[in-house]
Design a protein around this motif. Structure first.
Motif, PDB file in Angstrom:
ATOM      1  N   HIS A   1       0.812  -1.207   0.000  1.00 32.56           N
ATOM      2  CA  HIS A   1       0.000   0.000   0.000  1.00 32.56           C
ATOM      3  C   HIS A   1       0.853   1.268   0.000  1.00 32.56           C
ATOM      4  O   HIS A   1       0.368   2.343  -0.337  1.00 32.56           O
ATOM      5  CB  HIS A   1      -0.936  -0.001   1.215  1.00 32.56           C
ATOM      6  N   SER A   2       2.118   1.149   0.344  1.00 33.52           N
ATOM      7  CA  SER A   2       2.979   2.322   0.451  1.00 33.52           C
ATOM      8  C   SER A   2       3.591   2.657  -0.912  1.00 33.52           C
ATOM      9  O   SER A   2       3.430   1.952  -1.902  1.00 33.52           O
ATOM     10  CB  SER A   2       4.095   2.072   1.459  1.00 33.52           C
ATOM     11  N   SER A   3       4.322   3.746  -0.950  1.00 32.33           N
ATOM     12  CA  SER A   3       4.990   4.142  -2.193  1.00 32.33           C
ATOM     13  C   SER A   3       6.190   3.248  -2.501  1.00 32.33           C
ATOM     14  O   SER A   3       6.687   3.258  -3.627  1.00 32.33           O
ATOM     15  CB  SER A   3       5.437   5.602  -2.103  1.00 32.33           C
ATOM     16  N   PHE A   4       6.640   2.485  -1.540  1.00 36.31           N
ATOM     17  CA  PHE A   4       7.760   1.564  -1.797  1.00 36.31           C
ATOM     18  C   PHE A   4       7.370   0.427  -2.735  1.00 36.31           C
ATOM     19  O   PHE A   4       8.237  -0.231  -3.304  1.00 36.31           O
ATOM     20  CB  PHE A   4       8.281   0.978  -0.488  1.00 36.31           C
ATOM     21  N   SER A   5       6.087   0.204  -2.912  1.00 37.37           N
ATOM     22  CA  SER A   5       5.658  -0.875  -3.801  1.00 37.37           C
ATOM     23  C   SER A   5       5.991  -0.558  -5.257  1.00 37.37           C
ATOM     24  O   SER A   5       6.005  -1.459  -6.093  1.00 37.37           O
ATOM     25  CB  SER A   5       4.165  -1.125  -3.661  1.00 37.37           C
ATOM     26  N   GLU A   6       6.287   0.704  -5.569  1.00 33.82           N
ATOM     27  CA  GLU A   6       6.685   1.052  -6.924  1.00 33.82           C
ATOM     28  C   GLU A   6       8.043   0.452  -7.282  1.00 33.82           C
ATOM     29  O   GLU A   6       8.378   0.370  -8.460  1.00 33.82           O
ATOM     30  CB  GLU A   6       6.731   2.573  -7.090  1.00 33.82           C
TER      31      GLU A   6
END
Length: 60
Positions: free
Chosen positions: A50-55
């Motif tokens: 769910h966080s931006s690290f998943s990019e």
């Protein structure tokens, strides 16, 4: 003749600890370690996705 055995009924004694103490002892019990660990790993995976690290998982 064998001696007669008298049956003694065990009385139910409710848990004298509070709600939080009972929950803590249940979570830290060795019997529940795998379930607690699985829930924590699942929660961490959902938070990561769910966080931006998943990019980081997207191909370039």
């Amino acid at each position: 003749m064998p001696p007669k055995q008298r049956a003694v009924a065990a009385r139910y004694q409710p848990d004298q600890r509070g709600l939080l103490a009972s929950a803590y002892s249940g979570l830290t019990s060795p019997d529940n370690a795998t379930v607690v660990r699985s829930v924590l790993v699942f929660g961490a995976a959902v938070a990561f996705l769910h966080s931006s690290f998943s990019e980081l998982l997207l191909p370039a």
